[in-house]
Design a protein around this motif. Sequence first.
Motif, PDB file in Angstrom:
ATOM      1  N   LEU A   1      14.284 -16.746  -1.052  1.00 39.73           N
ATOM      2  CA  LEU A   1      13.789 -15.848  -0.003  1.00 39.73           C
ATOM      3  C   LEU A   1      13.789 -14.409  -0.501  1.00 39.73           C
ATOM      4  N   ALA A   2      14.863 -14.042  -1.223  1.00 36.78           N
ATOM      5  CA  ALA A   2      14.959 -12.686  -1.764  1.00 36.78           C
ATOM      6  C   ALA A   2      13.831 -12.421  -2.758  1.00 36.78           C
ATOM      7  N   LYS A   3      13.380 -13.454  -3.455  1.00 37.00           N
ATOM      8  CA  LYS A   3      12.301 -13.300  -4.431  1.00 37.00           C
ATOM      9  C   LYS A   3      11.002 -12.887  -3.725  1.00 37.00           C
ATOM     10  N   ILE A   4      10.718 -13.529  -2.603  1.00 37.12           N
ATOM     11  CA  ILE A   4       9.512 -13.185  -1.841  1.00 37.12           C
ATOM     12  C   ILE A   4       9.613 -11.760  -1.318  1.00 37.12           C
ATOM     13  N   SER A   5      10.786 -11.416  -0.773  1.00 39.34           N
ATOM     14  CA  SER A   5      10.997 -10.059  -0.266  1.00 39.34           C
ATOM     15  C   SER A   5      10.863  -9.032  -1.388  1.00 39.34           C
ATOM     16  N   PHE A   6      11.394  -9.361  -2.562  1.00 47.25           N
ATOM     17  CA  PHE A   6      11.323  -8.466  -3.724  1.00 47.25           C
ATOM     18  C   PHE A   6       9.874  -8.195  -4.111  1.00 47.25           C
ATOM     19  N   ILE A   7       9.054  -9.237  -4.135  1.00 46.95           N
ATOM     20  CA  ILE A   7       7.633  -9.079  -4.485  1.00 46.95           C
ATOM     21  C   ILE A   7       6.930  -8.185  -3.468  1.00 46.95           C
ATOM     22  N   LEU A   8       7.191  -8.415  -2.182  1.00 43.81           N
ATOM     23  CA  LEU A   8       6.534  -7.629  -1.136  1.00 43.81           C
ATOM     24  C   LEU A   8       6.957  -6.163  -1.187  1.00 43.81           C
ATOM     25  N   THR A   9       8.248  -5.926  -1.332  1.00 48.08           N
ATOM     26  CA  THR A   9       8.722  -4.538  -1.333  1.00 48.08           C
ATOM     27  C   THR A   9       8.262  -3.784  -2.583  1.00 48.08           C
ATOM     28  N   LEU A  10       8.254  -4.466  -3.728  1.00 43.14           N
ATOM     29  CA  LEU A  10       7.800  -3.801  -4.946  1.00 43.14           C
ATOM     30  C   LEU A  10       6.295  -3.532  -4.881  1.00 43.14           C
ATOM     31  N   ALA A  11       5.538  -4.467  -4.290  1.00 44.53           N
ATOM     32  CA  ALA A  11       4.097  -4.244  -4.115  1.00 44.53           C
ATOM     33  C   ALA A  11       3.848  -3.029  -3.221  1.00 44.53           C
ATOM     34  N   LEU A  12       4.637  -2.900  -2.151  1.00 42.92           N
ATOM     35  CA  LEU A  12       4.505  -1.738  -1.262  1.00 42.92           C
ATOM     36  C   LEU A  12       4.849  -0.447  -2.003  1.00 42.92           C
ATOM     37  N   HIS A  13       5.921  -0.496  -2.781  1.00 41.29           N
ATOM     38  CA  HIS A  13       6.355   0.670  -3.565  1.00 41.29           C
ATOM     39  C   HIS A  13       5.252   1.100  -4.534  1.00 41.29           C
ATOM     40  N   LEU A  14       4.667   0.146  -5.234  1.00 39.46           N
ATOM     41  CA  LEU A  14       3.613   0.453  -6.202  1.00 39.46           C
ATOM     42  C   LEU A  14       2.357   0.992  -5.514  1.00 39.46           C
ATOM     43  N   SER A  15       2.027   0.433  -4.345  1.00 43.09           N
ATOM     44  CA  SER A  15       0.828   0.897  -3.635  1.00 43.09           C
ATOM     45  C   SER A  15       0.982   2.344  -3.175  1.00 43.09           C
ATOM     46  N   GLN A  16       2.204   2.750  -2.894  1.00 45.67           N
ATOM     47  CA  GLN A  16       2.442   4.133  -2.469  1.00 45.67           C
ATOM     48  C   GLN A  16       2.384   5.116  -3.636  1.00 45.67           C
ATOM     49  N   LEU A  17       2.464   4.562  -4.875  1.00 45.38           N
ATOM     50  CA  LEU A  17       2.450   5.426  -6.065  1.00 45.38           C
ATOM     51  C   LEU A  17       1.203   5.190  -6.915  1.00 45.38           C
ATOM     52  N   ARG A  18       0.158   4.728  -6.285  1.00 46.12           N
ATOM     53  CA  ARG A  18      -1.047   4.361  -7.019  1.00 46.12           C
ATOM     54  C   ARG A  18      -1.554   5.556  -7.844  1.00 46.12           C
ATOM     55  N   GLY A  19      -1.698   5.311  -9.153  1.00 42.54           N
ATOM     56  CA  GLY A  19      -2.178   6.360 -10.040  1.00 42.54           C
ATOM     57  C   GLY A  19      -1.093   7.310 -10.512  1.00 42.54           C
ATOM     58  N   GLN A  20       0.138   7.155 -10.013  1.00 40.02           N
ATOM     59  CA  GLN A  20       1.219   8.072 -10.382  1.00 40.02           C
ATOM     60  C   GLN A  20       2.467   7.317 -10.856  1.00 40.02           C
ATOM     61  N   VAL A  21       2.262   6.095 -11.308  1.00 43.81           N
ATOM     62  CA  VAL A  21       3.387   5.249 -11.706  1.00 43.81           C
ATOM     63  C   VAL A  21       4.144   5.833 -12.895  1.00 43.81           C
ATOM     64  N   ASN A  22       3.438   6.471 -13.819  1.00 40.23           N
ATOM     65  CA  ASN A  22       4.049   6.910 -15.075  1.00 40.23           C
ATOM     66  C   ASN A  22       4.748   8.269 -14.988  1.00 40.23           C
ATOM     67  N   LYS A  23       4.736   8.906 -13.832  1.00 48.88           N
ATOM     68  CA  LYS A  23       5.489  10.147 -13.687  1.00 48.88           C
ATOM     69  C   LYS A  23       6.985   9.838 -13.757  1.00 48.88           C
ATOM     70  N   PRO A  24       7.756  10.635 -14.473  1.00 47.84           N
ATOM     71  CA  PRO A  24       9.179  10.320 -14.704  1.00 47.84           C
ATOM     72  C   PRO A  24       9.964  10.016 -13.427  1.00 47.84           C
TER      73      PRO A  24
END
Length: 341
Positions: A126-149
């Motif tokens: 269950l934690a694996k599914i939650s991890f995928i969803l939360t990380l996807a949300l995190h990445l979507s909020q940083l679209r184009g700015q992932v590589n900033k320190p």
Amino acid sequence: MYPLIRRYLRRVDVLYLAICVLCSALSVVVLVSLGYSQLGSNNKASVQVIASLLGVMLAIVFSTVDYRALARAWPLHATVAWGLVLPTLFLHNVNTGVLTIGYDAGGTSNYSWYRVGGMTFQPAELAKISFILTLALHLSQLRGQVNKPKNLFFLLIHVIVPPLLIHLQGDDGTALVFLGIGLIMLYAGGLSHWLVGGVLVGGVVGGGALLMLKPDLLKGYQFQRIMAILTPEDPALSDITYQQNKGKHDSLNSAHLIKEFLFRDNLPINYDLRHQPRSQDLPDIAALNFAINILERQTMIECKNVVGYCPLIYTIDEVEATDIDNPLDFEFAEFVYKKGL
């Protein structure tokens, strides 16, 4: 009814859903085949059918929900999933009656399971599914700015903390799966190719150097498990090999190998009478000698035998397999004892 079905099929990835159903059906077919050929029972196949049907039903239900809404609901599913995982970090085989927390399902010091009655489940899934969803949300909020320190720092924390928690459970295999999912998602989310290459090279070189400088970093049984994969024939690792095979074998039984010209109903059963081989070229046939029988009590009750549905045959030599059934056997055993053979 049919318009609803057509509308649903237009909204979902039908090919992906069909592949999932096909894989579930294939797993049932494999277990049915094993049930007839090795296990002597289709109990595992029946459980797989129920689990597959529930999985498909849940997949259909969740596929009707906007994944962005599921991601935004992270406080709910993260609290439930990790709220189930965290107790297993501290509670090991704690029986509260019907429920056992931190159940060691495989006898491998992996306390990541719950046992409810006769059923077990692993909250890390269950934690694996939650991890995928939360990380996807995190990445979507940083679209184009992932590589900033700053952004990369918090993303790495997001990726590294869950595997560390799973590691504390004792389930390093699942911890590596979490880490792999996180790194692949980072790469798909726009992580620099140079950073990916640097992390891979640094991880291999740094991990190797760390093991050389601190060889006790790996637990003894973890090192033995690696060696058991590389050298499964090593008798010193037979107990580890048995443990790693426990998923497919439900008993360990000793036997000795015989190379004899065997007949049944006046016909040879282990060679071609018209192309008789040398005795040393006959196939190895294992004869159970019952010197060693290791299995769980429940398996013995179900099988009404000390041999399970899918035994792991452990060979010993004929001297070790000496069985005393008559005076001649006793004389031979006494001779072996006196000679110290």
